[in-house]
Design a protein around this motif. Structure first.
Motif, PDB file in Angstrom:
ATOM      1  N   ARG A  12      -0.625   4.533  -1.097  1.00 33.06           N
ATOM      2  CA  ARG A  12      -1.763   5.214  -0.431  1.00 33.06           C
ATOM      3  C   ARG A  12      -0.988   6.630   0.355  1.00 33.06           C
ATOM      4  N   THR A  33      -6.047   4.851  -7.919  1.00 39.45           N
ATOM      5  CA  THR A  33      -6.299   6.454  -7.432  1.00 39.45           C
ATOM      6  C   THR A  33      -6.731   7.242  -8.800  1.00 39.45           C
ATOM      7  N   ASP A  48       1.083  -1.127  -0.105  1.00 42.19           N
ATOM      8  CA  ASP A  48      -0.105  -0.092   0.029  1.00 42.19           C
ATOM      9  C   ASP A  48       0.824   1.119  -0.037  1.00 42.19           C
ATOM     10  N   THR A 105      -1.349   7.780   8.614  1.00 43.90           N
ATOM     11  CA  THR A 105      -2.233   7.558   7.537  1.00 43.90           C
ATOM     12  C   THR A 105      -3.748   7.651   8.144  1.00 43.90           C
ATOM     13  N   PRO A 152      -7.440   6.240  -1.641  1.00 42.86           N
ATOM     14  CA  PRO A 152      -6.921   7.270  -0.951  1.00 42.86           C
ATOM     15  C   PRO A 152      -6.979   8.434  -2.007  1.00 42.86           C
TER      16      PRO A 152
END
Length: 563
Positions: free
Chosen positions: A19, A298, A16, A487, A331
């Protein structure tokens, strides 16, 4: 540029990483010239990898580096499996991908599915009357003699979206193996420049070719793909006129596109690769569909990038962005500028601080001191938000938009507008690396492909690297400190009118003052970083941002001391 930076620890080693990454956009043609011929190239990028590692970015997104006649800055691709000789070779691209990864930096490339160059082998064969004609959109014209375009669609660059074949391409009118062959007077579709014919995505060969291209680059270590004009490739097969009103658009955001991206996602998952889509859509629900778990990872956030410097408008943009991403678990991305829009320093120094292609004009008055102050604050704002941040090359140097003389402009937007639109070349001027070297250290022995302004050397990276107050130093510190925000989600805090204030993990806060007067800082345990000097009494001046610790928290050694 000083000693080469050591290899960075991989802060995003898990699957990830994307992100919360900081991704640096590289417009190769203007980044650095390794062979001195006036054009930036892969050798120039490789030489600057230590600089990029020291900046602290997690990945590089490269604009197209493929074989191209450069009628639209490389977005007119002639061969996806060949690097344009102006930039280097395929072997050099492979070395760049490997060397960057050794420094903890991943590589993202650009794919342009909507169209190819008119020099692409497919289109040349189509003009010769081959079956490749079915891979594009050829139609007879309207009117008594076919003299009118097949429909009323307009090009993104202005003017009609259709070009009629010249007499030199006259072909027999009888049926060919795949239907009528190209004949004198037929028109072909191009949503961009005439040199960029649109592909027919209803044809299985088009889909297969692009899936093969993805595998070709993933096999070479590419970590992700940016999809240009991601909402445009599919067309209504009837190619009807564009009319105002409800119902599906004939070429924007067609439902059949999602099958394409699901197939792409399956390929990306084989290689642990990621996608970012260029999706310009006003409808939040339609936008979010591209980010479902089996489609794109994304998409670019154009609402934030085009938003004026206004506290209320920015907060609304942030809230709406986070809200539209939440249902699909994707994200958000935060972008202040790119190779298509006015540079941040210039945009924020104008009376109209938003961005719209239609409002770009020559000679717009600009207060660069004001724009720079706001751009510094915007840097801290964007880097404190949850999600991924994209940084356009030269943004970390505080480069303004350059006024390119009309005779040097190469962007087709300028020509297609009849010379009224200055185009996008002003944000594509070659970077300044060393103040005392020819062409500000860009590396050219000859005049660069776009001329640099006389004052360009004042922004050179070597002048900024040891200046504690420079834009480059601010970005380096902010990117290094950014992981302290974690995060987790964002929580808005009470604040005076015109001030944005929010909290992230462990009491880490960001405040941005967009009001006309200084604002009192809330009680805090320390200041991590400020975009400008605070007023007496630790008051936050206008157009300034600050990162605060609301309570005592231990910083790791790599995060350094508060600034």
């Amino acid at each position: 540029m000083g000693q080469p930076a050591p290899a960075r620890s991989d802060d995003h080693s898990d699957d990830d990483w994307w992100r919360s990454a900081v991704i640096h956009q590289v417009y190769v043609r203007s980044f650095a010239d390794g062979d001195g011929d006036g054009t930036g190239d892969l050798a120039g990028v490789r030489a600057k990898l230590p600089y990029l590692a020291e900046l602290g970015v997690d990945a590089l997104w490269f604009n197209p580096w493929y074989l191209s006649p450069m009628k639209d800055g490389g977005y007119d691709v002639a061969d996806y499996r060949t690097v344009d000789p102006a930039f280097g070779t395929l072997a050099e691209a492979e070395k760049l991908i490997t060397e960057a990864r050794e420094l903890g930096i991943r590589t993202i490339i650009d794919i342009v599915p909507n169209h190819v160059s008119d020099q692409h082998a497919w289109f040349r064969a189509a003009l010769a009357g081959g079956p490749e004609r079915d891979l594009f959109h050829f139609r007879p014209g309207r009117g008594e003699h076919g003299e009118l375009p097949p429909n009323n669609w307009t090009s993104e660059f202005g003017g009609p979206a259709w070009t009629r074949l010249p007499v030199s391409h006259q072909r027999p009118s009888e049926e060919g193996p795949s239907g009528p062959v190209a004949s004198d007077g037929d028109w072909y579709l191009h949503l961009f420049a005439p040199e960029q014919p649109d592909l027919n995505w209803a044809h299985p060969a088009v889909r297969q070719e692009h899936e093969d291209i993805l595998r070709f680059w993933f096999e070479r270590g590419v970590a992700g793909v940016r999809i240009d004009s991601a909402a445009l490739p599919a067309k209504d097969p009837l190619l009807p006129d564009l009319v105002e009103g409800p119902g599906p658009h004939p070429y924007v955001d067609r439902d059949e596109l999602h099958d394409v991206y699901r197939a792409w996602r399956a390929i990306a998952d084989e290689y642990d690769a990621v996608f970012v889509g260029e999706v310009w859509l006003p409808d939040a629900e339609r936008f979010a569909r591209y980010l479902r778990p089996d489609e794109l990872h994304t998409a670019f956030n154009f609402s934030f990038m085009t938003c004026p410097w206004d506290a209320g408008r920015l907060r609304t943009s942030i809230d709406e962005t986070l809200a539209e991403h939440a249902p699909v678990g994707a994200p958000a991305t935060w972008v202040l500028c790119n190779h298509d829009v006015t540079r941040t320093v210039t945009r924020y120094g104008r009376s109209d601080t938003g961005f719209d292609f239609a409002t770009k004009t020559f000679g717009t008055p600009t207060d660069l001191a004001l724009g720079t102050r706001r751009a510094r604050a915007a840097a801290l704002l964007s880097l404190a938000l949850p999600g991924t941040v994209y940084l356009y090359q030269g943004e970390e140097l505080g480069l303004p938009e350059a006024e390119v003389a009309r005779e040097h402009i190469q962007d087709p937007m300028h020509a297609r507008s009849g010379g009224t639109d200055p185009g996008r070349d002003g944000c594509r001027v070659p970077l300044p690396w060393a103040a005392k070297e020819p062409y500000a250290g860009f590396g050219s022995r000859n005049t660069p492909w776009l001329p640099q302004p006389d004052h360009w050397a004042t922004y050179a990276a070597d002048r900024q690297q040891d200046d504690p107050h420079s834009m480059l130093t601010l970005y380096r510190r902010a990117i290094r400190l950014r992981p302290v925000f974690g995060t987790g989600p964002l929580t808005w805090l009470p604040a005076p009118e015109g001030v944005l204030a929010f909290e992230r993990a462990d009491g880490l806060r960001c405040l941005v003052n967009l009001a006309d007067t200084p604002a009192d800082l809330p009680e805090h345990a320390g200041i991590l970083l400020a975009s400008g000097t605070l007023d007496t009494g630790n008051r936050l001046p206008r157009d300034t941002a600050v990162w605060l610790r609301a309570r005592t928290a231990r910083l790791s050694e790599s995060e350094g001391s508060p600034s």
